[in-house]
Design a protein around this motif. Structure first.
Motif: not given
Length: 657
Positions: A517-544
């Protein structure tokens, strides 16, 4: 200067010059939020004027009658390091190496708590960690029955290095490390997470009251803060009313009275995890089991004050003595100690009944028998009878209410102990990875998540960006369409994110672990969280996130689903068409797998009963197989996340987008 005797302890220490003026958040190596007015607060002698200074900017405030003060400094651009100072009379405090940048709150349950040392490639990640422009602060894991003004134990801002990052949240750290590649400012990370916690524990009591369904529990929680023993008795009666009101419970069935019904069976003397008792019904059982035993007392013993001591219970107990509720605790790690009300014990035999709820892996009341006893006021102890009995609660009875004061399973307890101490500290946004502990009641989650979002925005600022990690895959793969609390909760997360432009959904359905229940690939999760932040919090033109469904409609005998937020084109991996689509009617159990074919940004579905379908499901189940991604040639594609959408009553428009 002598402290005035009428001052509260913290303020008295302040007056004596022995306590800091600034709240514990403001200390060496802190990160403050850029581009917004900077609130700074703390304690000083009542009526004293406090002067604060940062980067050449000054502000002042007067301490109120309780010694609390708050000043607001002008907004600053990213930069530093600076020195923050506060002065009141002869007292002065200086905080060094303060950066101004973006501050993120990372919260949730164990997948947000999971430390870097438990993540993928942990040894190399820790050895290579070093970044003075990412600062970490871990909030102590403390619950409270009322909001706390500050932390119960010391906290410390620390720059990223191998020592500081080792025990910090992996998801939070890898998010900031990735985000800093495109948002080149200092990052402050505040981790407030607790494994196994339910979302209700992270929402303030006033906000929970707006939902209507928690009024009784919250009233008891208020009483518990002042009169815990009385409140425990109230809770026992509340719990009993819940039990008696369940349709699957027979009239007059009151196990807390230790009735002599035939459903009781002898438990092994060593107790322990019921999965290991050799009882077929318990071999893989998650649910409730009743236990009972007794203790015989003399008149002199019964007249004394007493504490009931029990061994650990995995994971929640509700305990009665002589038919009266005496305690309830969450957590498998420690024993239970419940102080008994005066007059409850009696000469002769006293009945002890324990209901244990387990929702994950091993469950039960631990042995050996020597762990269970009454500790009397005269220092003596009387062991409970070694022979326990048990009875299994049918699954259709449902999941019981949790005592509102429980740490991770209560109401507002983690908000009070871990969010309230943050005050109104400036944030750029919040990360939320939680839900596994609420999959038993997925129908409630959407309203709870909306309430948490609204509650946190009232505290930290309107429009606070919220990044929600959708639950990852976990468990056995389905071989046929199935109903799933995990899938329903993912759909609630998707719906809440879709309705608000300042909320981003992060899909993790392809990076979980069927066996952990605790997957270890938190690096890819961090990459996706950063992508979502770039869209939602910083208004960058890429899908969340990845491809999202726009609509579904009929096209002759087929059903067509159109997608948006597709980078490049839709692709299916491992088969000619994507796997995981279902066509469903209105009723539960009416879903059937469909053959799917990708065409541009659409997926065409065909099945023998497609003409009866009223909704489309994709990637549905605890741990489904789903193979639809986008691909633009610049890197790994993003998965289309799980969803359920209705079919439009109108025929599919081939030109719709």
């Amino acid at each position: 200067m002598a402290a005035a005797p009428w001052l509260p302890p913290a303020v008295a220490a302040q007056a004596a010059g022995t306590a800091p003026l600034l709240h514990a958040l403001f200390q060496d190596h802190a990160v403050l939020q850029r581009d917004q007015p900077l609130r700074v607060w703390g304690l000083a002698p009542p009526g004293q004027t406090v002067q604060v200074e940062l980067a050449g900017k000054r502000a002042s405030a007067r301490a109120d009658g309780d010694g609390r003060w708050e000043a607001t400094l002008p907004a600053l651009k990213a930069g530093g390091p600076y020195t923050l100072s506060a002065a009141a009379g002869q007292a002065r405090q200086t905080v060094a190496d303060v950066l101004v940048g973006d501050v993120w709150l990372c919260s949730g349950q164990s997948n947000m708590e999971l430390q870097v040392w438990r993540s993928l490639d942990a040894r190399a990640e820790i050895a290579g960690a070093g970044n003075d422009r990412i600062r970490l602060l871990a909030v102590p894991q403390v619950s409270g029955v009322a909001p706390q003004a500050t932390f119960s134990t010391p906290v410390q801002w620390r720059a990223v290095d191998p020592e500081s990052v080792r025990d910090f949240s992996a998801a939070c750290y890898f998010f900031a490390r990735e985000l800093q590649k495109t948002v080149d400012v200092p990052m402050g990370l505040i981790n407030a997470a607790w494994g196994g916690s339910r979302i209700e524990a992270w929402i303030g009591a006033p906000a929970l009251r707006t939902l209507g369904r928690y009024a009784g529990e919250l009233d008891i929680l208020e009483r518990y803060a002042a009169e815990p023993m009385d409140a425990v008795g109230d809770w026992g009666r509340f719990w009993q009313r819940w039990w008696s009101g369940r349709p699957a419970v027979a009239a007059g069935d009151t196990p807390w009275d230790a009735d002599q019904g035939s459903q009781w069976r002898a438990a092994p003397e060593q107790l322990g995890a019921w999965e290991r008792w050799g009882v077929p019904e318990l071999a893989a059982f998650d649910g409730m089991v009743w236990y009972r035993t007794g203790v015989t007392l003399s008149a002199a013993q019964a007249a004394q004050g007493a504490v009931l001591a029990l061994g650990p219970a995995d994971e929640i107990d509700m305990t009665w003595v002589n038919g009266q509720g005496v305690g309830s605790t969450y957590g498998a790690g420690g024993g239970r100690e419940y102080r008994l009300p005066a007059g409850l014990l009696r000469e002769g035999r006293n009945e002890v009944v324990v209901n244990v709820l387990d929702t994950y892996r091993d469950g039960g009341l631990s042995g050996p028998a020597s762990q269970h006893a009454l500790h009397l006021a005269d220092g003596s102890s009387v062991p409970l009878e070694a022979q326990w009995q048990y009875r299994i609660v049918p699954a259709e009875v449902g999941s019981p209410p949790r005592a509102p004061w429980q740490s991770a399973a209560g109401l507002s307890t983690l908000y009070n102990g871990m969010i309230a101490p943050l005050g109104r500290y400036g944030l750029r946004g919040a990360l939320w990875y939680q839900g596994e502990s609420n999959t038993g009641e997925p129908e409630l989650y959407a309203d709870l998540l909306r309430t948490l979002r609204r509650d946190w925005r009232e505290r930290f600022g309107a429009g606070l960006p919220l990044l929600v990690v959708q639950l990852a895959n976990y468990g056995a793969r389905p071989s046929a369409p199935t109903e799933s609390g995990w899938a329903q909760l993912r759909e609630a997360q998707r719906q809440v994110a879709t309705e608000d432009s300042d909320t981003g959904l992060v899909v993790a359905i392809d990076i979980g672990d069927a066996y952990d229940i605790h997957p270890t690939n938190k690096q890819e999760l961090g990459r996706r969280l950063a992508r979502a932040a770039r869209h939602v919090a910083y208004g960058q033109a890429l899908p969340a996130s990845g491809p999202v469904p726009l609509a579904a409609g009929r096209n002759g005998e087929a059903v067509v689903v159109s997608f948006g937020d597709v980078e490049g084109a839709l692709v299916a991996y491992g088969a000619p068409g994507p796997i995981g689509f279902e066509l469903c009617g209105e009723a539960a159990g009416s879903c059937h797998y469909a053959q799917a074919q990708v065409w541009h940004n659409r997926v065409t579905l065909q099945a023998p009963d497609a003409h009866q379908a009223t909704r489309v499901r994709y990637c549905w189940g605890d741990s489904p197989t789903c193979t639809l991604f986008d691909a633009n040639g610049d890197g790994p594609g993003m998965p289309a996340g799980p969803f359920q959408i209705p079919l439009s009553p109108m025929p599919y428009d081939d030109h719709a987008r």
